[in-house]
Enzyme design. Structure first.
Site, short mmCIF file in Angstrom:
data_model
loop_
_atom_site.label_atom_id
_atom_site.label_comp_id
_atom_site.label_asym_id
_atom_site.label_seq_id
_atom_site.Cartn_x
_atom_site.Cartn_y
_atom_site.Cartn_z
N GLU A 1 29.18 61.90 -32.79
CA GLU A 1 29.93 61.02 -33.70
C GLU A 1 31.37 60.78 -33.25
OE1 GLU A 1 29.49 62.11 -37.81
OE2 GLU A 1 27.36 61.66 -37.81
N GLU B 1 20.34 63.31 -36.56
CA GLU B 1 20.66 63.81 -37.91
C GLU B 1 20.16 62.84 -38.96
OE1 GLU B 1 24.78 64.79 -38.80
OE2 GLU B 1 25.05 65.63 -36.81
#
Ligand code: NOJ
Length: 479
Positions: free
Chosen positions: A170, A379
Site C-alpha cells: 500500500e 487483503e
C-alpha cells in the site's frame, strides 16, 4: 454477465490469510532489532487510538509456532506475512542481524512443514528509524540503494523456498497518510513532498523487482495496492468528470507506473500546473519500465463514490473515523477535482467503511482488462468489534457474511476472465490496527488482549475460523 455457467476456483488456488510484522510480532527491541518509525511515532501521545502501540502486539514473535499450528488446523494454503526491515538491518543498512534472519527462516520452515505457501511482504510501512534520521527515509534517493540491499539479502536467504513476494504494501496509503494527511509517520502535511517521496518509492519498487529477476528467477513478485474502485455519484457529466479525476489520481497514478512505467497524462498535467509534479532524473523511466511486476497484489476493502468539487469553496482534507463511532468520518476532496460522497446504496461498518462485494468484482475486471496481469488478493476482510461470550465463543456471523460475499465476487470475476491466483483474508489472528488500536478486530482467531492491557494473549477460534476451514476444504464450493 451474471452467473452464466460455473468455472469455480482453480485447483492450486491460494486460499490464504495475511498479517504484517508491526501489527503482530511485538518483541520490538529483542534479539538485536532496531527501532522502526512506528516504534518511535506511536510513543508520541495522541498519534494513535488510546495511544496503543505494537511493542507487544499479539506476541507472534514468541508464539509463531502456535499460530502456524492453528493455520494448519484450518487448512490454510498460503500465509502472507511481512519482514521487519529493522530486524534484519537494525540501522537500516550496513551490519546484518543474523537473529532477525533466523526468525523468518524458522517461520518459513514451520509453514512449509504444514504445506502452507509462505508469501513475503518485503515492506509493510516500518522503515528503520535510523534511515529516517540519517536522510529522511522515502524523501531521499539514498533509500533506493538501501532498500535494494535489504531486498537482495532476503532474496538470497529465502529465495530457495519462497515463490511469491510483495514489494511495497500500500504505497498509496503510507505515502499519502505519511506525507499529505500527516497521520502516519513522519507526520508531514505537504503535497509537494508527498509526490517527491512517492516517485522515489516507485523507483525503489522497480529496482527491487529488477534485482529479483537476478536472484529469484523462478519467483513471482508484485506490489500490493490499496485499491478502492471509484464510482460517480450519478450521471451528471460534471460528476463523471469528477469520477475520471478520482480514478486517475487515486488509482492509475500508482498502477500505471507499476504496470506500464509511466504516469497518467491528465493528472501529470494538473500536478505540473500546480508545481507539484515530482523531479524526474535521467534513467528514471527506463528503470520504471524495466521493473514491472508479475502480478498485481490487491488489498480490497471498499469502493469510493465521488462528485464534483468546486475549485473555490470546495472541500479539502476530511477526517478519519479511528474510534469505531459510526458516522464520524468527514467527507474529503480536492477542490477542482472531486469530493467523496456517501453511497446511498451501501451499508457501512462501524468505522464507516462501505461494504461492497460487487465493487470487488468491478475492480478486478477493471484491473484485468487494463493491465492484463494475474491478480493476487493480498487483503480483504472486515474490521469490527467482536464479543467474547462467556463460553469462549465468538459469533462473528457479520464477518462470515462479508467474506462469503467477497469470495462469491471473486468467483464471478474468474468467470469474467480475471486470472486470480489467490485470496488472502485480512487477518489470521486479531492484530493491532495501526491508528485504530486493538478494538478493531479482523481475525479468524481472537486474541485475548485489549487497548489497555496485554491480558493473557490467549488464542480463541472464532466461528469464522470453522467456516473458512470448510470453504478451503471444499475449494470454495461450500460457502
Ligand atoms: C491495509 C494494511 O495493509 C493493513 O496493515 C491494515 O491493517 C488493513 N489494511 C486494514 O486497515
Amino acid at each position: 454477465m451474471n452467473d452464466i455457467g460455473k468455472i469455480g476456483f482453480p485447483q492450486n488456488f491460494l486460499w490464504g490469510s495475511a498479517s504484517a510484522a508491526y501489527q503482530v510480532e511485538g518483541a520490538w527491541n529483542e534479539d538485536g532489532k532496531g527501532p522502526s518509525i512506528w516504534d518511535t511515532y506511536t510513543k508520541n501521545p495522541g498519534t494513535t487510538f488510546q495511544d496503543t502501540n505494537g511493542d507487544v502486539a499479539v506476541d507472534h514473535y514468541h508464539r509463531y509456532q502456535e499460530d502456524v499450528a492453528l493455520m494448519a488446523e484450518m487448512g490454510l494454503k498460503a500465509y502472507r506475512f511481512s519482514i521487519a526491515w529493522s530486524r534484519i538491518y537494525p540501522e537500516g543498512r550496513g551490519e546484518v542481524n543474523e537473529k532477525g534472519l533466523q526468525f523468518y527462516d524458522d517461520l518459513i520452515n514451520e509453514l512449509i512443514k504444514y504445506d502452507i505457501e509462505p508469501i513475503i511482504t518485503i515492506y509493510h510501512w516500518d522503515v528503520p528509524q535510523a534511515l529516517m534520521e540519517s536522510y529522511g527515509a522515502w524523501e531521499s534517493r539514498e533509500i533506493i540503494h538501501d532498500f535494494d540491499e535489504y531486498c537482495v539479502t532476503l532474496y538470497k536467504r529465502y529465495g530457495d523456498r519462497v515463490k511469491y513476494w510483495i514489494t511495497l504494501n500500500e504505497q498509496n496509503v503510507f505515502i499519502q497518510l505519511g506525507y499529505y494527511a500527516g497521520l502516519h509517520p513522519p507526520g508531514v502535511k505537504d503535497s509537494k513532498r508527498m509526490y517527491e517521496a512517492n516517485h522515489i518509492a516507485n523507483l525503489a519498487n522497480a529496482k527491487s523487482i529488477q534485482s529479483f529477476r537476478r536472484f529469484v528467477p523462478d519467483g513471482k513478485i508484485g506490489p500490493s495496492f490499496a485499491y478502492s474502485p471509484i464510482y460517480p455519484f450519478d450521471s451528471h457529466p460534471e460528476n463523471i468528470l469528477a469520477f475520471e479525476n478520482a480514478e486517475e489520481l487515486n488509482n492509475h497514478w500508482w498502477l500505471d507506473v507499476y504496470c506500464w512505467g509511466r504516469y497518467p497524462t491528465t493528472i501529470w498535467q494538473y500536478l505540473e500546473k500546480n508545481g507539484l509534479s515530482p523531479t524526474i532524473e535521467d534513467g528514471d523511466f527506463d528503470l520504471l519500465t524495466y521493473g514491472r511486476p508479475d502480478f498485481i497484489g490487491v488489498n480490497y476493502y471498499r469502493t469510493g463514490t465521488v462528485e464534483m468539487n468546486p475549485l473555490s469553496g470546495g472541500i479539502g482534507k476530511g477526517s478519519m473515523n479511528t474510534t469505531g463511532k459510526k458516522g464520524t468520518t468527514e467527507e474529503y476532496g480536492i477542490p477542482g477535482l472531486f469530493k467523496s460522497k456517501k453511497n446511498p446504496y451501501l451499508e457501512a461498518t462501524n468505522w464507516d467503511w462501505e461494504i461492497d462485494s460487487t465493487g470487488l468484482r468491478i475492480g478486478l475486471r477493471r484491473l484485468a482488462s487494463r493491465y492484463h496481469l494475474p491478480i493476487l488478493i493480498t487483503e480483504n476482510g472486515l474490521g469490527e468489534f467482536d464479543k467474547l461470550e462467556e463460553d469462549y465463543q465468538i459469533n462473528d456471523d457479520y464477518r462470515i457474511d462479508y467474506i462469503r460475499s467477497h469470495i462469491k465476487a471473486c468467483e464471478q470475476a474468474i468467470q469474467d476472465g480475471v486470472q486470480l491466483i489467490g485470496y488472502c483474508t485480512w487477518s489470521f489472528t486479531d492484530v493491532l490496527s495501526w491508528l485504530n488500536g486493538y478494538q478493531k478486530r479482523y481475525g479468524f482467531v481472537y486474541v485475548d488482549r485489549d487497548d489497555h492491557s496485554e491480558k493473557s494473549l490467549r488464542r480463541i477460534k472464532k466461528k469464522s475460523f470453522y467456516w473458512y476451514k470448510k470453504v478451503i476444504e471444499s475449494g470454495g464450493e461450500n460457502l
